[in-house]
Design an enzyme around this catalytic site. Structure first.
Site, PDB file in Angstrom:
ATOM      1  CB  VAL A 318       0.724   8.164  -6.348  1.00 40.27           C
ATOM      2  CG1 VAL A 318       0.610   7.155  -7.465  1.00 40.27           C
ATOM      3  CG2 VAL A 318      -0.359   8.118  -5.261  1.00 40.27           C
ATOM      4  CD  GLN A 321       5.420   2.329  -3.133  1.00 39.23           C
ATOM      5  OE1 GLN A 321       5.962   3.001  -2.264  1.00 39.23           O
ATOM      6  NE2 GLN A 321       5.615   0.985  -3.341  1.00 39.23           N
ATOM      7  CD  GLU A 322       2.483   2.762  -9.379  1.00 37.21           C
ATOM      8  OE1 GLU A 322       3.202   2.033  -9.948  1.00 37.21           O
ATOM      9  OE2 GLU A 322       1.567   2.647  -8.919  1.00 37.21           O
ATOM     10  CB  SER A 323       8.297   5.704 -11.443  1.00 30.65           C
ATOM     11  OG  SER A 323       8.340   6.977 -11.107  1.00 30.65           O
ATOM     12  CE1 TYR A 448       1.426   1.778  -5.649  1.00 35.70           C
ATOM     13  CE2 TYR A 448      -0.641   2.645  -4.750  1.00 35.70           C
ATOM     14  CZ  TYR A 448       0.229   2.594  -5.912  1.00 35.70           C
ATOM     15  OH  TYR A 448       0.013   3.419  -6.986  1.00 35.70           O
TER      16      TYR A 448
END
Length: 493
Positions: A318, A321-323, A448
């Site tokens: 996660v 994927q986010e940053s 996502y």
């Protein structure tokens, strides 16, 4: 005085009885003279200031207004919100319009229409602001067709566009050179629905604007960009022709000041300068980050996993994927930190510094746990996890909307495989107009969740086979040859 206002005044002048003794310049000067019947007044502006809110009429689309992860968002929403603050009033919004109904509402009710409207100076009943954004029409077509590279390739195609968007007028002008050209147009559809029709082979091609295609193409991989068509148009705000010009002039001054200080260009870049928010990151790049970045945060992910009951590798996926495991990452919409928490969410979680990776990873894990716990008990197993991840991206409200759509279509709202088919429908007016939370970039949470699952698979493999890490790295595709993670698909793909 801005040219668009002069055009409007000239139109108003032409409708009044002729005064033969006056030349055009004198007539225009007289129309601006205080007390003259045609003189601009400030009734509309005074009414707004007296009631202390500005009414905005718009469309529920990714380029105008929608409810995003951080709350209401969209280029024109953000711009009008700033204008309302400039006037010292709050903003009231009606977002269930299409283009024609926006203009009708402005004529009947005021105050302002902001809905990717093409500047049309000779339109009755409305006055337009100065240009805000350049709109370049482009032709897009279905992947696999012979390339559509010029206007001569459009004849004989099933072609669509949006009525009143300006692209329809471009086609009308083109028809003078190509008399056999035909197309379909609709007031009710939006761009995402046109692209869906192309992918479903109900249309061959469509004419939309360049920035609209950039925002939507991630979700419609079966649609190709063809070529720019005609000259660029201008996007502008619409105001009622009656009630004075003071409001329009205030808007023009605000827009010019915003442009002069660079804030307008920054806002345009923020919304339209990026079309890779959820890019397909190359597998080689991911493995490089596993080797160089992840070790710094591995223990933080393990600690957060112990407190929340998740697999630490899932939390790490996660975070990537986010940053891309960048603790100082900031999205175009202002979400920040390694786990990309919004400011309100961070506040609710007690995270005082979103750029602190310790707080961010702990907060992100607790937020995912909270979302998972809030889902209905009827959602079980991996379906529950995947829906919690989708809600992390798009918000619980939009996820619940997608579950209701799933049920109405005869699917199972407790199965991720069914809900993920409904989430992209939140981009289509036919569906999002029936929901509580309206438009969402519903294709994003689908991509996502898929990406996180793939990252998790790679991390699990690496964790089990550290001694074979170099073999995995050697087998990955060269970044110049592939930008996709090219692993065996998950069972439900």
């Amino acid at each position: 005085m801005p040219p668009t206002l002069i055009v409007q005044l000239l139109r108003r002048w032409r409708r009044r009885p002729a005064l033969p003794a006056l030349g055009l310049a004198a007539a225009l000067a007289l129309s601006l003279w205080p007390g003259h019947p045609g003189a601009p007044d400030d009734r509309n502006l005074k009414e707004i200031q007296a009631r202390e809110f500005l009414q905005m009429h718009t469309r529920n689309t990714p380029t105008t207004y929608y409810e995003g992860r951080e709350g209401p968002t969209g280029f024109e929403y953000e711009l009008v919100r700033r204008f309302a603050a400039h006037l010292g009033v709050s903003l009231a919004l009606r977002g269930d319009h299409h283009i024609a109904s926006v203009l009708d509402a402005v004529r009947r009710e005021g105050d302002l229409g902001a809905a990717a409207l093409p500047l049309t100076p000779d339109l009755d009943g409305v006055i337009f602001s100065r240009p805000i954004l350049e709109l370049q029409p482009v032709v897009v077509y279905r992947r696999g067709m012979p390339p559509v590279t010029g206007p001569d390739r459009l004849t004989g195609l099933s072609l669509g566009t949006l009525a009143g968007a300006g692209t329809d007028q471009v086609l009308r002008e083109l028809k003078t050179d190509y008399p056999t050209l035909t197309w379909l147009e609709s007031e009710e559809l939006e761009v995402a629905e046109l692209l869906r029709l192309i992918e479903d082979e109900r249309l061959d091609a469509a004419v939309i604007f360049e920035h609209q295609f950039r925002l939507n193409r991630m979700f419609f991989p079966g649609v190709e960009r063809g070529f720019p068509l005609g000259r660029p148009l201008s996007m502008a705000w619409a105001f009622p022709a009656e009630g004075g010009l003071a409001l329009t002039e205030a808007a023009n001054g605000f827009l010019q000041a915003l442009r002069d200080e660079g804030a307008l260009d920054a806002l345009i870049a923020r919304y339209f300068g990026h079309d890779d928010y959820l890019e397909y990151v190359g597998a080689r790049t991911f493995i490089q980050h596993v080797h160089h970045r992840l070790p710094t945060y591995t223990e933080l992910f393990r600690e957060a996993a112990r407190h929340t009951g998740f697999d630490w590798k899932l939390l790490a996926a996660v975070g990537y994927q986010e940053s891309h495991w960048d603790p100082e990452a900031t999205s175009p919409t202002g979400v920040r930190g390694l786990m990309m928490l919004t400011l309100p969410t961070a506040g609710d979680l007690g995270v005082s510094d979103r750029l602190d990776p310790v707080q961010s990873i702990d907060g992100g894990a607790r937020y995912l746990r909270e979302l998972k716990d809030r889902l209905p008990e009827s959602i079980e197993g991996e379906d529950r996890l995947f829906m919690a991840m989708a809600a992390y991206n798009v918000g619980l409200g939009h996820l619940y909307d997608a579950r209701r759509i799933t049920e109405s279509r005869g699917g199972n709202p407790d199965r991720w495989a069914d809900v993920r088919e409904s989430l992209p429908l939140l981009q289509e007016r036919e569906w999002h107009s029936q929901t509580r939370h309206g438009y969402a970039r519903g294709g994003e949470p689908v991509i996502y969740v898929r990406n996180i699952r793939r990252y998790h698979e790679i991390l699990s493999y690496v964790d089990r086979n550290q001694q074979q890490f170099y073999l995995l790295n050697a087998r990955l595709p060269d970044p110049e040859e592939s930008h996709d993670i090219n692993l065996s698909p998950a069972a439900d793909q």
